[in-house]
Write an enzyme that holds these catalytic residues in place. Structure first.
Site, PDB file in Angstrom:
ATOM      1  CG  ASN A  75      -5.790   3.825   8.740  1.00  0.00           C
ATOM      2  OD1 ASN A  75      -6.176   4.755   8.052  1.00  0.00           O
ATOM      3  ND2 ASN A  75      -4.791   3.946   9.585  1.00  0.00           N
ATOM      4  CG  HIS A 110      -0.268  -6.635   4.960  1.00  0.00           C
ATOM      5  ND1 HIS A 110      -0.475  -6.248   6.256  1.00  0.00           N
ATOM      6  CD2 HIS A 110       0.128  -5.519   4.310  1.00  0.00           C
ATOM      7  CE1 HIS A 110      -0.196  -4.949   6.391  1.00  0.00           C
ATOM      8  NE2 HIS A 110       0.166  -4.485   5.209  1.00  0.00           N
ATOM      9  CB  SER A 161      -1.854  -3.461   0.966  1.00  0.00           C
ATOM     10  OG  SER A 161      -0.792  -4.112   1.593  1.00  0.00           O
ATOM     11  CB  THR A 198      13.308  -9.750 -10.238  1.00  0.00           C
ATOM     12  OG1 THR A 198      14.478  -9.478 -11.003  1.00  0.00           O
ATOM     13  CG2 THR A 198      12.892 -11.196 -10.409  1.00  0.00           C
ATOM     14  CD  GLN A 246      -7.136  -0.949   6.933  1.00  0.00           C
ATOM     15  OE1 GLN A 246      -7.908  -1.914   7.050  1.00  0.00           O
ATOM     16  NE2 GLN A 246      -5.943  -0.948   7.484  1.00  0.00           N
ATOM     17  N   GLY A 282       0.808  -1.217   0.000  1.00  0.00           N
ATOM     18  CA  GLY A 282       0.000   0.000   0.000  1.00  0.00           C
ATOM     19  C   GLY A 282       0.841   1.266   0.000  1.00  0.00           C
ATOM     20  CB  THR A 283       3.873   2.239   1.901  1.00  0.00           C
ATOM     21  OG1 THR A 283       3.263   1.931   3.155  1.00  0.00           O
ATOM     22  CG2 THR A 283       4.752   3.460   2.041  1.00  0.00           C
ATOM     23  CB  CYS A 323       2.196   2.756  10.463  1.00  0.00           C
ATOM     24  SG  CYS A 323       1.199   1.766   9.371  1.00  0.00           S
TER      25      CYS A 323
END
Ligand code: PLP
Length: 399
Positions: A159, A209, A207, A245, A187, A71-72, A333
């Protein structure tokens, strides 16, 4: 100890099916997706099928999906990419100071700090305020638009609060004024239905995760025709636009997680929101003076944020952790930071109330028993902390 995890907005466990789909790409199918031999082409095929799975989750076309490290990176790519592209055709040295972007005061740091960095380099930024529920005012957005506005970036689900912004209306305004529109959907992806065409977004970050995929992999949706400057320079991977890669196993996991999310989204949302509401109502009933932050508008189905006046959120979090319950005082975070959550202060909460707030975020694996456990341990932990609190008697008296 029995551990209950109610911090799914921080991260989620990788679904066993997702892990199974990834495992071959660490060993047997280890080819580089950029290689033209057979092992490489097998990896390439896996990457392309994941691109289709991700596109399907958000109503996009596969060629509009670029894989990133999460996401970042997606947020940074969208924000710096639009502004960087807008710089290019203008030869004047002070042209940068003419550019303007609009965002909100409740964005995740990945967008907020990117905007602040641009501000330092001369780009004008409007940080829209929100109401007490965490929603922006569309008239204020309209008024903030200037001829030199190049980007509107407004997150989908917040979030910390779960509050969902009216993206379709923002998208309509952006389209009418011919301005690129980015949304941080980290989110919301996998939790609420997303159709990039219905919402009118040009760029969207997600994202893996956050929806039962692996960490360190995400995607940026880029509507065809969007002019975006690339962030990284290197080889020709992802058409040279995002070189490096490809993280084949991660991409395969993201694709599988997106497929599962698409299939189970409606059922998950129904089940999880019922449990979230039970938790919320139960805490409101059992903890005197507790209130929900941002609870009256459309929210992600899994999130609730409550204030327990008279306590310190960090102290409550630690007390609950000792009892086996994991939750959060705000964005993962920023935990550890002494500052109260910028989201809660931005919605108008006094710092002491922001500091007395806790986020509970539920997930696909949350059970009714876990909610019962939370309903048992949270009220008693709050009560114990309040007994020691020098401020609680005043709080109680004032109400
Ligand atoms: N945007 C939002 C709304 C988030 O909640 C997060 C993570 O907490 C991010 C962006 C950053 O995503 P990532 O952890 O994949 O870099």
């Amino acid at each position: 100890m029995n551990r209950v995890y109610l911090d799914y907005n921080a991260t989620t466990p990788v679904e066993p099916e997702v892990l199974d789909s990834m495992l071959p790409y660490f060993s047997g199918e280890f080819g580089n997706a950029a290689s033209i031999h057979t092992p490489g082409q097998r990896a390439r095929a896996a990457v392309e099928s994941a691109r289709e799975q991700v596109a399907a989750l958000i109503g996009a076309r596969a060629q509009e999906i670029v894989f990133t490290s999460g996401g970042t990176e997606s947020d940074n790519h969208a924000v710096f990419g639009v502004v960087g592209q807008a710089f290019l055709p203008v030869p004047s040295s002070n042209a940068d100071s003419l550019l303007h972007i609009i965002t909100t005061a409740i964005e995740h740091e990945a967008v907020m700090n990117a905007c602040q960095a641009l501000e330092k380099s001369g780009v004008r930024v409007t940080f829209l305020a929100t109401n007490r529920e965490g929603q922006i005012d569309l008239d204020e957005l309209q008024r903030a638009v200037r001829p030199e506005t190049v980007l509107i970036t407004v997150m989908h689900a917040n979030n910390e609060l779960g509050t969902v912004q009216p993206l379709d209306e923002i998208g309509r305004i952006a389209k009418e004024r011919d301005i690129y529109f980015h949304t941080d959907a980290v989110q919301s992806a996998g939790k609420v239905p997303i159709d990039v065409n219905r919402l009118g977004v040009d760029l969207l970050s997600l994202s893996a995760h956050k929806f039962y995929g692996p960490k360190g992999i995400g995607a940026l949706y880029i509507r065809s025709g969007t002019r975006l400057r690339q962030l990284l320079y290197g080889g020709h991977h992802q058409r040279g636009f995002r070189p490096g890669t490809e993280n084949v196993a991660g991409i395969v996991g993201l694709g599988k997680a997106a497929e599962i999310a698409r299939e189970s989204l409606a059922a998950d949302a129904r089940r999880v929101s019922t449990l979230r509401d039970k938790l919320e109502q139960g805490l409101l009933a059992r903890v005197p003076h507790a209130r929900v932050n941002g609870g009256t508008v459309s929210r992600a189905p899994n999130t609730t944020n409550l204030v327990f006046p008279g306590i310190e959120g960090e102290a409550l979090l630690i007390a609950l952790d000792l009892k086996g319950l994991a939750c959060s005082t705000g964005a993962a975070c920023s935990s550890g930071a002494v500052e109260p959550s910028h989201v809660l202060t931005a919605i108008g909460m006094p710092p002491e109330e922001a500091r007395a707030s806790l986020r509970f975020s539920l997930g696909r694996h949350t059970t009714e028993q876990e909610i019962d456990f939370a309903l048992q341990v949270v009220p008693s932990a709050v009560e114990q902390l309040r007994e020691l609190s020098p401020t609680y008697p005043k709080v109680a008296e004032a109400r």
